[in-house]
Design an enzyme around this catalytic site. Structure first.
Site, mmCIF file in Angstrom:
data_model
loop_
_atom_site.group_PDB
_atom_site.id
_atom_site.type_symbol
_atom_site.label_atom_id
_atom_site.label_comp_id
_atom_site.label_asym_id
_atom_site.label_seq_id
_atom_site.Cartn_x
_atom_site.Cartn_y
_atom_site.Cartn_z
ATOM 1 N N GLY A 162 34.231 37.244 37.316
ATOM 2 C CA GLY A 162 34.422 37.023 35.876
ATOM 3 C C GLY A 162 33.321 37.056 35.168
ATOM 4 N N PRO A 217 32.711 40.051 41.850
ATOM 5 C CG PRO A 217 30.662 41.347 41.397
ATOM 6 C CD PRO A 217 31.114 40.098 42.418
ATOM 7 N N GLY A 218 34.361 42.141 39.416
ATOM 8 C CA GLY A 218 35.367 43.120 39.646
ATOM 9 C C GLY A 218 35.136 43.960 38.129
ATOM 10 C CE1 TYR A 233 45.293 38.973 30.069
ATOM 11 C CE2 TYR A 233 43.915 41.067 30.255
ATOM 12 C CZ TYR A 233 44.867 40.138 30.457
ATOM 13 O OH TYR A 233 45.003 40.240 31.986
ATOM 14 C CB CYS A 258 60.847 52.510 23.085
ATOM 15 S SG CYS A 258 60.825 54.137 23.407
ATOM 16 C CD GLU A 259 58.276 47.065 23.953
ATOM 17 O OE1 GLU A 259 57.767 45.858 23.089
ATOM 18 O OE2 GLU A 259 58.723 47.019 24.685
ATOM 19 C CE1 TYR A 295 41.527 43.027 36.963
ATOM 20 C CE2 TYR A 295 39.582 42.701 35.749
ATOM 21 C CZ TYR A 295 40.147 42.382 36.807
ATOM 22 O OH TYR A 295 39.709 41.699 37.693
#
Ligand SMILES: Cc1ncc(COP(=O)(O)O)c(C=O)c1O
Length: 423
Positions: free
Chosen positions: A242, A282-283, A325, A352-353, A382
């Protein structure tokens, strides 16, 4: 108007006298030409430095959270650096093992582990299983049948706010993860695990959230779980992952060392015996800054009085974080890294957004043009791991750079790949 804050770039980033960016001794504009775009580029030395920082701060047992980014090359890098590895699905476990990661240094997570995932982990002989629910305990007991006794930690939800985005906040009472401390579930689970002949209860795991800048939240989590240590004779505490990282200008984050110091101090204050092994997972803080994504600009649309759209050849399929997010990023041109960036623009993808936004409020050099390689720094965590094939866009390639060379560690998907699962 300011130039790119260079502290957002990985360790070996260097700007040549022509203003071009190289990482690991490799020119990024040339690399985009050679390997195509979008391309995830990782500074191998930067990742290794972060692993060493983590080991120096936490000691033996600190794990890299593979959900942030995993492929075989990453698993073997982490193995060589001596960290443990956190996997949270059977898929991550399979990739880790394929990358030659020793099972005894793997920690299996997951809030809904299937019988098959647990069986694979037991067969492989993973070092730790972090138990998350009463159903999982029953599954484990059925599978082990008292033959093997895997070392387990109970994941406890401490009821502590991490002060981060609600989707990545996991330590509150209202959470799908772990056993609630305030509800009494945690004590019930620990009692059951301690008396079970199928597992060996070694400790407690807490993970309060991700992209956390206030490390005092961890001290609070330690404080609330500390009393369980004496009562259940536990020898391990893992405070999860985190630690936040800066993504944009003006952000700063505590270091790995600060984080470990605050947690260890909190353990001492709470009276945890010094023999308790205190670790973390940790990542993001290991790989986020090591990675840069390279895109090619395909079209620029000026909407007078509204804004400028700069569209690139990737988008929400290779970096869904802005959509999920509202995460912010910087954007720059590797051909002139230190150039001022006076031109406000929205960097968007090819999906297409209308929500397919990579950088909502980017600042770009005035001369940004179609055909330019555009880069977003701090995209090592991520991004690739959350990538999808939305709109049947093939997932990008991934390259590790170092020592003046680039090596392809994950090849780009092809249109054949897109139909290989079709019956
Ligand atoms: C249990 C657990 N450990 C570690 C991590 C890694 O967190 P981060 O990448 O923010 O360090 C996560 C992320 O969600 C997690 O759920």
């Amino acid at each position: 108007v300011s130039a790119l804050p260079v502290h957002l770039l990985p360790h070996t980033a260097a700007v040549g006298c022509d203003g071009r960016l190289s990482v690991g001794g490799v020119d990024l504009v040339d690399l985009a030409e050679e390997m195509g775009t979008p391309l995830f580029v990782y500074d191998e030395e930067d990742i290794r430095l972060r692993c060493r920082e983590a080991l120096a701060a936490w000691g033996e047992g600190v794990a890299y959270a593979s959900k942030a980014f995993l492929c075989k090359a990453m698993a073997s890098l982490v193995r060589d650096e001596g960290m443990w590895l956190d996997v949270s699905t059977g898929g991550e476990l399979a990739v880790a093992l394929a990358g030659g990661f020793p099972a005894e240094r793997i920690v299996l997570h997951g809030n809904n582990k299937s019988e098959e995932e647990l069986a694979c982990a037991l067969r492989a002989g993973v070092g730790r299983i972090v138990v998350d629910s009463f159903d999982e305990i029953a599954r484990l007991e059925k599978l082990t049948g008292g033959q093997v006794r895997p070392a387990v930690l109970a994941r406890v939800t401490p009821g502590v706010a991490a002060h981060t985005h609600q989707f990545i906040s996991t330590g509150m009472d209202d959470s799908k993860f772990g056993f609630g401390l305030n509800s009494g579930d945690a004590v019930q689970a620990l009692e059951h695990l301690r008396s079970s002949s199928s597992v060996q209860l070694v400790g407690i795991h807490v993970h309060i959230g991700s992209q956390v800048f206030r490390v005092d939240s961890y001290a609070r989590a330690v404080e609330v779980v500390a009393r369980l240590f004496g009562r259940f004779e536990l020898s391990e505490l893992c405070v999860g992952g985190g630690l936040g990282v800066p993504y944009v200008e003006g952000e700063s984050a505590p270091s790995m060392g600060d984080w470990a110091r605050v947690v260890k101090q909190a353990c001492e204050t709470a009276g945890l015996p010094p023999s308790v092994r205190v670790t973390a997972e940790p990542g993001r803080s290991i790989v986020a800054r090591s990675g840069i994504t390279l895109y090619r600009v395909g079209t620029i649309k000026e909407l007078p009085g509204i804004r400028t759209y700069v569209a690139v050849d990737g988008g929400m399929s290779d970096n869904p974080r802005p959509v999920l997010y509202g995460s912010g990023y910087e954007a720059f041109l590797p051909r002139e890294v230190l150039a001022e960036r006076p031109r406000p623009a929205r960097v968007v993808g090819k999906h297409c957004e209308s929500g397919d936004v990579l950088v909502a409020d980017a600042c770009l050099p005035a001369d940004v043009a179609v055909g330019d390689v555009l880069a977003t720094p701090v995209t090592g965590a991520y991004g690739y791991s959350m990538a999808s094939n939305y709109n049947k866009v093939p997932r990008p390639a991934v390259a590790f750079v170092g020592g003046g060379k680039a090596r392809l560690v994950v090849r780009r998907e092809t249109h054949e790949d897109l139909i290989r699962l079709d019956a």
